[in-house]
Scaffold this motif. Structure first.
Motif, PDB file in Angstrom:
ATOM      1  N   THR A 169       0.851   1.903  -3.812  1.00  0.00           N
ATOM      2  CA  THR A 169      -0.489   2.389  -4.172  1.00  0.00           C
ATOM      3  C   THR A 169      -1.509   1.541  -3.423  1.00  0.00           C
ATOM      4  OG1 THR A 169      -1.872   3.079  -6.071  1.00  0.00           O
ATOM      5  CG2 THR A 169      -0.968   0.877  -6.163  1.00  0.00           C
ATOM      6  N   THR A 170      -2.591   2.132  -3.002  1.00  0.00           N
ATOM      7  CA  THR A 170      -3.635   1.347  -2.352  1.00  0.00           C
ATOM      8  C   THR A 170      -4.454   0.645  -3.424  1.00  0.00           C
ATOM      9  OG1 THR A 170      -4.960   3.380  -2.248  1.00  0.00           O
ATOM     10  CG2 THR A 170      -3.838   2.695  -0.243  1.00  0.00           C
ATOM     11  N   HIS A 198      -3.166   8.482  -4.766  1.00  0.00           N
ATOM     12  CA  HIS A 198      -3.401   7.042  -4.926  1.00  0.00           C
ATOM     13  C   HIS A 198      -2.849   6.183  -3.796  1.00  0.00           C
ATOM     14  CE1 HIS A 198       0.776   5.918  -6.232  1.00  0.00           C
ATOM     15  NE2 HIS A 198       0.811   7.207  -6.500  1.00  0.00           N
ATOM     16  N   LYS A 199      -2.273   6.811  -2.758  1.00  0.00           N
ATOM     17  CA  LYS A 199      -1.760   6.040  -1.629  1.00  0.00           C
ATOM     18  C   LYS A 199      -2.731   6.164  -0.453  1.00  0.00           C
ATOM     19  CE  LYS A 199       3.016   6.937  -3.139  1.00  0.00           C
ATOM     20  NZ  LYS A 199       3.609   5.631  -3.488  1.00  0.00           N
ATOM     21  N   ASN A 227       0.491  13.442  -9.852  1.00  0.00           N
ATOM     22  CA  ASN A 227       1.011  12.658  -8.734  1.00  0.00           C
ATOM     23  C   ASN A 227       1.934  13.548  -7.906  1.00  0.00           C
ATOM     24  OD1 ASN A 227       3.503  12.658 -10.279  1.00  0.00           O
ATOM     25  ND2 ASN A 227       2.692  10.898 -11.395  1.00  0.00           N
ATOM     26  N   ASN A 246       0.798  -1.224   0.000  1.00  0.00           N
ATOM     27  CA  ASN A 246       0.000   0.000   0.000  1.00  0.00           C
ATOM     28  C   ASN A 246       0.830   1.272   0.000  1.00  0.00           C
ATOM     29  OD1 ASN A 246      -2.932  -1.008   0.353  1.00  0.00           O
ATOM     30  ND2 ASN A 246      -1.748  -2.221   1.806  1.00  0.00           N
ATOM     31  N   SER A 249       3.676  12.201   0.602  1.00  0.00           N
ATOM     32  CA  SER A 249       3.211  11.041  -0.157  1.00  0.00           C
ATOM     33  C   SER A 249       2.813   9.877   0.744  1.00  0.00           C
ATOM     34  CB  SER A 249       4.298  10.572  -1.130  1.00  0.00           C
ATOM     35  OG  SER A 249       4.620  11.566  -2.064  1.00  0.00           O
ATOM     36  N   THR A 263       0.069  12.930  -3.088  1.00  0.00           N
ATOM     37  CA  THR A 263      -0.444  12.101  -4.172  1.00  0.00           C
ATOM     38  C   THR A 263      -1.770  11.513  -3.750  1.00  0.00           C
ATOM     39  OG1 THR A 263       0.246  10.485  -5.844  1.00  0.00           O
ATOM     40  CG2 THR A 263       0.582   9.871  -3.532  1.00  0.00           C
ATOM     41  N   GLN A 289      -5.112   6.503  -9.236  1.00  0.00           N
ATOM     42  CA  GLN A 289      -3.819   6.904  -9.769  1.00  0.00           C
ATOM     43  C   GLN A 289      -4.034   8.054 -10.750  1.00  0.00           C
ATOM     44  OE1 GLN A 289      -2.091   3.378 -11.451  1.00  0.00           O
ATOM     45  NE2 GLN A 289      -1.664   2.456  -9.458  1.00  0.00           N
TER      46      GLN A 289
END
Length: 380
Positions: free
Chosen positions: A9-10, A198-199, A70, A6, A175, A196, A205
């Motif tokens: 990215t999750t 997407h984490k 991002n 994760n 991030s 960002t 994303q």
């Protein structure tokens, strides 16, 4: 598959995030590129997301929330837009290449001087070392909030106070902390916050951005279409248009907006506490295993939900492959785009296997990962 990557990215998102992206793809036009209904809907949704991000991060003005694809683009924008020839910048050994490479490029191309606060063998940095490196021509401190390799956090509030006392800007890479660690720009003395989507924010994303304190002047990194002042040769001066050349990712931003609603309703502290409990459960299960070495400082009262380890003298890539192929567990091996951190930890050759946890992981998954590491270590 048990997904424990994760920090990259999750994988698992709140269901409303997926629903929002699908809805946006069927209803939204191009924001700021027309006065018809679908364009206006996109513009309104994007501004609403700016407002939510400003509230989450303590940014005084929603129009100073700038979208990028991002945190890498956000950091390039901030670093390139703030530093000029003759400037000096202080950074740390904890940084990701999204900070390091822009700094190295400016060092080579503009003559910007760069100094790094050293990390010790547990991956910590000392505030006194920041202070010692600041000099008259220092323009900024560029610092991660949390290491993507060890999960160690930097006390940004203390760094922020030092930056204000010494008259330098503070640029923070959030991030690894946005969404799970409370952040308030005004209270912590942050001038530019890069994030960002997407984490930890659990969005799609292709989303991210900067939050900028009013009065901070960032030159555009890219220029082009903005939908306004089309006859001007220069990029518009006002934020956020100043830093948002080109069509925004409206579909992804609406998904991010839905994720922000989930985070607001659930609570950053609640999310962080849950992820921390999973991380601590895994750490307790592996730290005493024979031939397992764990990296980072686990005495910190708050840290990211990351555990990096090695098994004997096995390559981190080999261990990660076994975890994936034989146990169905996804992890991240290697250098993690954090070369200076590996140098500090003494893991340049071996790398490390990173386990990173999210809100959607379970105790059963953590226990399965502990058993897998134990079996691999027993086979050494």
């Amino acid at each position: 598959m048990i997904y424990l990557d994760n920090a990259a990215t999750t994988l698992h998102k709140p269901p409303q995030v997926i629903e929002a992206v699908v809805r946006a793809m069927t209803t939204m036009g191009n924001a700021a590129r027309g006065a018809h209904g679908s364009a206006l809907e996109a513009s309104r949704a994007i501004y609403d997301t700016r407002r939510k991000l400003a509230a989450l991060f303590g940014c005084p003005r929603p129009d100073h929330v700038v979208f990028t694809c991002n945190s890498t683009e956000a950091l390039n924008t901030a670093i390139s837009g703030l530093l000029a020839p003759g400037d000096h910048v202080v950074s740390t050994d904890l940084e990701h290449n999204s900070v390091l490479r822009p700094l190295y490029r400016l060092e080579a191309e503009r003559g910007v001087a760069v100094s790094f606060v050293p990390a010790d063998r547990r991956g910590n940095v000392a505030l006194a070392d920041f202070d010692a490196l600041i000099r008259p021509e220092t323009k900024a401190i560029v610092c991660t909030h949390g290491s993507n390799l060890t999960g160690n956090l930097v006390d940004i509030a203390r760094v922020g106070r030092l930056a204000r006392e010494r008259g330098v800007l503070l640029v923070v890479d959030a991030s690894q902390t946005a969404g799970s660690v409370p952040i308030h720009m005004e209270e912590m003395g942050i001038d530019v916050l890069c994030f960002t989507g997407h984490k930890g924010l659990m969005g799609p994303q292709g989303t991210g951005g900067l939050c900028i304190r009013p009065g901070v002047d960032i030159r555009p990194w890219k220029v082009g279409g903005s939908g306004v002042q089309s006859y001007s040769r220069e990029q518009p001066e006002e934020y956020p248009t100043r830093l948002e050349a080109g069509t925004l990712n409206s579909h992804g931003i609406l998904g991010l907006s839905a994720a922000l609603d989930f985070i607001r309703d659930t609570g950053v502290e609640t999310i962080g506490r849950r992820e921390g409990e999973l991380m601590e459960r895994f750490y307790r299960g592996v730290v005493s295993l024979k031939d397992v070495t764990v990296y980072g400082d686990f005495t910190q009262p708050r840290r990211g939900a990351i555990v990096a380890l090695n098994v004997g003298d096995m390559g981190s890539g080999e261990v990660s492959d076994i975890l994936s192929e034989e146990y169905g567990i996804a992890t991240r091996p290697g250098a993690h785009c954090a070369p200076r951190m590996h140098q500090a930890l003494g893991t340049v050759e071996q790398g490390a296997v990173r386990f990173s946890f999210s809100w959607y992981n379970t105790e059963e998954e953590v226990d399965a990962a502990v058993r897998a590491v134990a079996e691999i270590a027993a086979s050494c």
